[in-house]
Design a protein around this motif. Structure first.
Motif, PDB file in Angstrom:
ATOM      1  N   ASP A 223       0.828  -1.213   0.000  1.00  0.00           N
ATOM      2  CA  ASP A 223       0.000   0.000   0.000  1.00  0.00           C
ATOM      3  C   ASP A 223       0.864   1.266   0.000  1.00  0.00           C
ATOM      4  O   ASP A 223       0.534   2.249  -0.668  1.00  0.00           O
ATOM      5  CB  ASP A 223      -0.921   0.014   1.221  1.00  0.00           C
ATOM      6  N   GLN A 224       1.965   1.221   0.736  1.00  0.00           N
ATOM      7  CA  GLN A 224       2.874   2.369   0.779  1.00  0.00           C
ATOM      8  C   GLN A 224       3.541   2.588  -0.578  1.00  0.00           C
ATOM      9  O   GLN A 224       3.727   3.734  -1.015  1.00  0.00           O
ATOM     10  CB  GLN A 224       3.926   2.164   1.860  1.00  0.00           C
ATOM     11  N   ARG A 225       3.881   1.512  -1.235  1.00  0.00           N
ATOM     12  CA  ARG A 225       4.459   1.604  -2.582  1.00  0.00           C
ATOM     13  C   ARG A 225       3.456   2.217  -3.550  1.00  0.00           C
ATOM     14  O   ARG A 225       3.822   3.021  -4.419  1.00  0.00           O
ATOM     15  CB  ARG A 225       4.892   0.225  -3.078  1.00  0.00           C
ATOM     16  N   LYS A 226       2.197   1.834  -3.407  1.00  0.00           N
ATOM     17  CA  LYS A 226       1.133   2.375  -4.263  1.00  0.00           C
ATOM     18  C   LYS A 226       1.026   3.886  -4.073  1.00  0.00           C
ATOM     19  O   LYS A 226       0.893   4.644  -5.054  1.00  0.00           O
ATOM     20  CB  LYS A 226      -0.195   1.703  -3.900  1.00  0.00           C
ATOM     21  N   GLU A 227       1.110   4.350  -2.842  1.00  0.00           N
ATOM     22  CA  GLU A 227       1.029   5.784  -2.562  1.00  0.00           C
ATOM     23  C   GLU A 227       2.172   6.541  -3.223  1.00  0.00           C
ATOM     24  O   GLU A 227       1.969   7.609  -3.815  1.00  0.00           O
ATOM     25  CB  GLU A 227       1.065   6.024  -1.048  1.00  0.00           C
ATOM     26  N   LEU A 228       3.387   5.989  -3.114  1.00  0.00           N
ATOM     27  CA  LEU A 228       4.548   6.660  -3.715  1.00  0.00           C
ATOM     28  C   LEU A 228       4.464   6.658  -5.239  1.00  0.00           C
ATOM     29  O   LEU A 228       4.814   7.649  -5.888  1.00  0.00           O
ATOM     30  CB  LEU A 228       5.844   5.970  -3.266  1.00  0.00           C
ATOM     31  N   MET A 229       3.995   5.536  -5.795  1.00  0.00           N
ATOM     32  CA  MET A 229       3.870   5.447  -7.248  1.00  0.00           C
ATOM     33  C   MET A 229       2.825   6.425  -7.761  1.00  0.00           C
ATOM     34  O   MET A 229       2.999   7.030  -8.832  1.00  0.00           O
ATOM     35  CB  MET A 229       3.511   4.024  -7.663  1.00  0.00           C
ATOM     36  N   ASP A 230       1.758   6.620  -7.003  1.00  0.00           N
ATOM     37  CA  ASP A 230       0.729   7.593  -7.392  1.00  0.00           C
ATOM     38  C   ASP A 230       1.287   9.014  -7.362  1.00  0.00           C
ATOM     39  O   ASP A 230       1.003   9.827  -8.251  1.00  0.00           O
ATOM     40  CB  ASP A 230      -0.483   7.492  -6.463  1.00  0.00           C
ATOM     41  N   LYS A 231       2.081   9.326  -6.336  1.00  0.00           N
ATOM     42  CA  LYS A 231       2.717  10.645  -6.249  1.00  0.00           C
ATOM     43  C   LYS A 231       3.657  10.857  -7.433  1.00  0.00           C
ATOM     44  O   LYS A 231       3.695  11.942  -8.025  1.00  0.00           O
ATOM     45  CB  LYS A 231       3.505  10.773  -4.938  1.00  0.00           C
ATOM     46  N   GLU A 232       4.422   9.829  -7.741  1.00  0.00           N
ATOM     47  CA  GLU A 232       5.360   9.901  -8.869  1.00  0.00           C
ATOM     48  C   GLU A 232       4.611  10.189 -10.166  1.00  0.00           C
ATOM     49  O   GLU A 232       4.996  11.057 -10.947  1.00  0.00           O
ATOM     50  CB  GLU A 232       6.125   8.584  -8.982  1.00  0.00           C
ATOM     51  N   THR A 233       3.519   9.455 -10.371  1.00  0.00           N
ATOM     52  CA  THR A 233       2.756   9.590 -11.611  1.00  0.00           C
ATOM     53  C   THR A 233       2.065  10.946 -11.699  1.00  0.00           C
ATOM     54  O   THR A 233       2.006  11.555 -12.778  1.00  0.00           O
ATOM     55  CB  THR A 233       1.721   8.458 -11.720  1.00  0.00           C
ATOM     56  N   ASN A 234       1.542  11.439 -10.596  1.00  0.00           N
ATOM     57  CA  ASN A 234       0.918  12.768 -10.590  1.00  0.00           C
ATOM     58  C   ASN A 234       1.929  13.845 -10.965  1.00  0.00           C
ATOM     59  O   ASN A 234       1.600  14.817 -11.661  1.00  0.00           O
ATOM     60  CB  ASN A 234       0.324  13.069  -9.215  1.00  0.00           C
ATOM     61  N   SER A 235       3.163  13.668 -10.504  1.00  0.00           N
ATOM     62  CA  SER A 235       4.234  14.604 -10.833  1.00  0.00           C
ATOM     63  C   SER A 235       4.547  14.568 -12.327  1.00  0.00           C
ATOM     64  O   SER A 235       4.736  15.606 -12.968  1.00  0.00           O
ATOM     65  CB  SER A 235       5.490  14.269 -10.022  1.00  0.00           C
ATOM     66  N   ILE A 236       4.574  13.366 -12.899  1.00  0.00           N
ATOM     67  CA  ILE A 236       4.830  13.213 -14.333  1.00  0.00           C
ATOM     68  C   ILE A 236       3.694  13.815 -15.148  1.00  0.00           C
ATOM     69  O   ILE A 236       3.916  14.446 -16.191  1.00  0.00           O
ATOM     70  CB  ILE A 236       5.019  11.722 -14.696  1.00  0.00           C
ATOM     71  N   LYS A 237       2.469  13.651 -14.668  1.00  0.00           N
ATOM     72  CA  LYS A 237       1.311  14.223 -15.365  1.00  0.00           C
ATOM     73  C   LYS A 237       1.370  15.751 -15.354  1.00  0.00           C
ATOM     74  O   LYS A 237       1.022  16.406 -16.349  1.00  0.00           O
ATOM     75  CB  LYS A 237       0.010  13.748 -14.708  1.00  0.00           C
ATOM     76  N   LEU A 238       1.797  16.309 -14.232  1.00  0.00           N
ATOM     77  CA  LEU A 238       1.957  17.763 -14.137  1.00  0.00           C
ATOM     78  C   LEU A 238       3.052  18.230 -15.082  1.00  0.00           C
ATOM     79  O   LEU A 238       2.929  19.266 -15.748  1.00  0.00           O
ATOM     80  CB  LEU A 238       2.304  18.157 -12.697  1.00  0.00           C
ATOM     81  N   SER A 239       4.123  17.440 -15.158  1.00  0.00           N
ATOM     82  CA  SER A 239       5.214  17.735 -16.078  1.00  0.00           C
ATOM     83  C   SER A 239       4.713  17.739 -17.520  1.00  0.00           C
ATOM     84  O   SER A 239       5.031  18.636 -18.299  1.00  0.00           O
ATOM     85  CB  SER A 239       6.325  16.685 -15.915  1.00  0.00           C
ATOM     86  N   GLU A 240       3.903  16.743 -17.852  1.00  0.00           N
ATOM     87  CA  GLU A 240       3.368  16.635 -19.219  1.00  0.00           C
ATOM     88  C   GLU A 240       2.466  17.821 -19.556  1.00  0.00           C
ATOM     89  O   GLU A 240       2.480  18.331 -20.682  1.00  0.00           O
ATOM     90  CB  GLU A 240       2.599  15.323 -19.374  1.00  0.00           C
ATOM     91  N   LYS A 241       1.682  18.249 -18.581  1.00  0.00           N
ATOM     92  CA  LYS A 241       0.803  19.408 -18.781  1.00  0.00           C
ATOM     93  C   LYS A 241       1.630  20.653 -19.093  1.00  0.00           C
ATOM     94  O   LYS A 241       1.276  21.439 -19.988  1.00  0.00           O
ATOM     95  CB  LYS A 241      -0.048  19.635 -17.522  1.00  0.00           C
ATOM     96  N   GLU A 242       2.724  20.843 -18.365  1.00  0.00           N
ATOM     97  CA  GLU A 242       3.604  21.997 -18.608  1.00  0.00           C
ATOM     98  C   GLU A 242       4.300  21.865 -19.963  1.00  0.00           C
ATOM     99  O   GLU A 242       4.377  22.818 -20.736  1.00  0.00           O
ATOM    100  CB  GLU A 242       4.655  22.103 -17.497  1.00  0.00           C
ATOM    101  N   PHE A 243       4.797  20.666 -20.242  1.00  0.00           N
ATOM    102  CA  PHE A 243       5.578  20.457 -21.460  1.00  0.00           C
ATOM    103  C   PHE A 243       4.723  20.600 -22.714  1.00  0.00           C
ATOM    104  O   PHE A 243       5.239  20.964 -23.785  1.00  0.00           O
ATOM    105  CB  PHE A 243       6.230  19.071 -21.431  1.00  0.00           C
ATOM    106  N   SER A 244       3.422  20.316 -22.606  1.00  0.00           N
ATOM    107  CA  SER A 244       2.535  20.409 -23.773  1.00  0.00           C
ATOM    108  C   SER A 244       2.516  21.824 -24.362  1.00  0.00           C
ATOM    109  O   SER A 244       2.206  22.015 -25.538  1.00  0.00           O
ATOM    110  CB  SER A 244       1.119  19.977 -23.394  1.00  0.00           C
ATOM    111  N   LYS A 245       2.865  22.814 -23.536  1.00  0.00           N
ATOM    112  CA  LYS A 245       2.907  24.203 -23.999  1.00  0.00           C
ATOM    113  C   LYS A 245       4.019  24.421 -25.028  1.00  0.00           C
ATOM    114  O   LYS A 245       3.989  25.399 -25.781  1.00  0.00           O
ATOM    115  CB  LYS A 245       3.097  25.150 -22.808  1.00  0.00           C
TER     116      LYS A 245
END
Length: 220
Positions: free
Chosen positions: A91-113
């Motif tokens: 469960d702890q690994r799942k939480e960290l992986m979700d944080k990692e992925t949310n960060s990548i999604k935010l990165s993608e949103k910025e990079f799309s510009k």
């Protein structure tokens, strides 16, 4: 109004107009691209912060798994205890992986510009460098999507395995089947992670090349 005051008033307006025009001058495409790329770096800060803790949890869980295998079903109570500990780690690994992925999604949103900026670059060689960089980064995002999907599949398989360990009457064949399934999933994780890391390295190289050609300095 006297002529002196009138001309003085006009002069002030002209000065303000010049200052305002200077402040609102549109940035060059190179500068806009730089701003986007540096925001991408900041967006992935959370992603980077999850790496070491995630590896630490994986190693800790692997240690528990090895203990369970060594014990055998004669130490059933201890196996149940260790399995419960492992489930918490999953469960702890799942939480960290979700944080990692949310960060990548935010990165993608910025990079799309960058999509609308790169085509406005006047220098053909610089525009090519930007396009190469853009394509590589988009492939990197796709690679992380794949990694995230497979990793979540592995987490589910992990949970199933530890629940199976707690079943005293579990057929050995079922356990072996689940272990084999899990091993295959982790092979896919390894390959997906290798692909993601390769594309990350390629993107960083292409980004530095773009900065060099554009005469920009990287902050990282």
């Amino acid at each position: 109004m006297s002529s002196l005051k009138k001309y003085g008033f006009i002069f002030i307006i002209l000065v303000l107009a010049v200052i305002f025009a200077g402040c609102t001058k549109e940035k060059a495409p190179e500068e806009k691209m730089y701003t986007v790329l540096e925001k991408v770096v900041k967006a992935e800060k959370v992603f980077e912060e999850q790496q070491n803790p995630l590896v630490a949890l994986e190693k800790k869980e692997k240690g528990i798994y090895d203990q369970i295998i060594e014990l055998g079903m004669k130490e059933y109570d201890q196996i149940v205890k260790l399995s419960d500990e492992a489930l918490v780690l999953v469960d702890q690994r799942k939480e960290l992986m979700d944080k990692e992925t949310n960060s990548i999604k935010l990165s993608e949103k910025e990079f799309s510009k960058a999509a609308n900026i790169k085509d406005k670059l006047e220098d053909p060689s610089l525009r090519k460098a930007a396009n190469d960089m853009y394509e590589t980064m988009m492939n990197r995002y796709e690679a992380h999507d794949e990694l995230f999907t497979v990793y979540n599949e592995a987490l589910k398989n992990d949970k199933t395995l530890y629940e199976m360990f707690k079943n005293k009457n579990l057929p050995l064949e079922d356990l072996e089947s689940q272990v084999n399934k899990l091993n295959e999933t982790y092979k896919r994780i390894f390959n997906a992670n290798e692909k993601f890391n390769m594309l990350t390295e390629q993107y960083n190289d292409k980004k530095l090349l773009f900065y060099k050609q554009a005469g920009l300095n990287s902050s990282n």
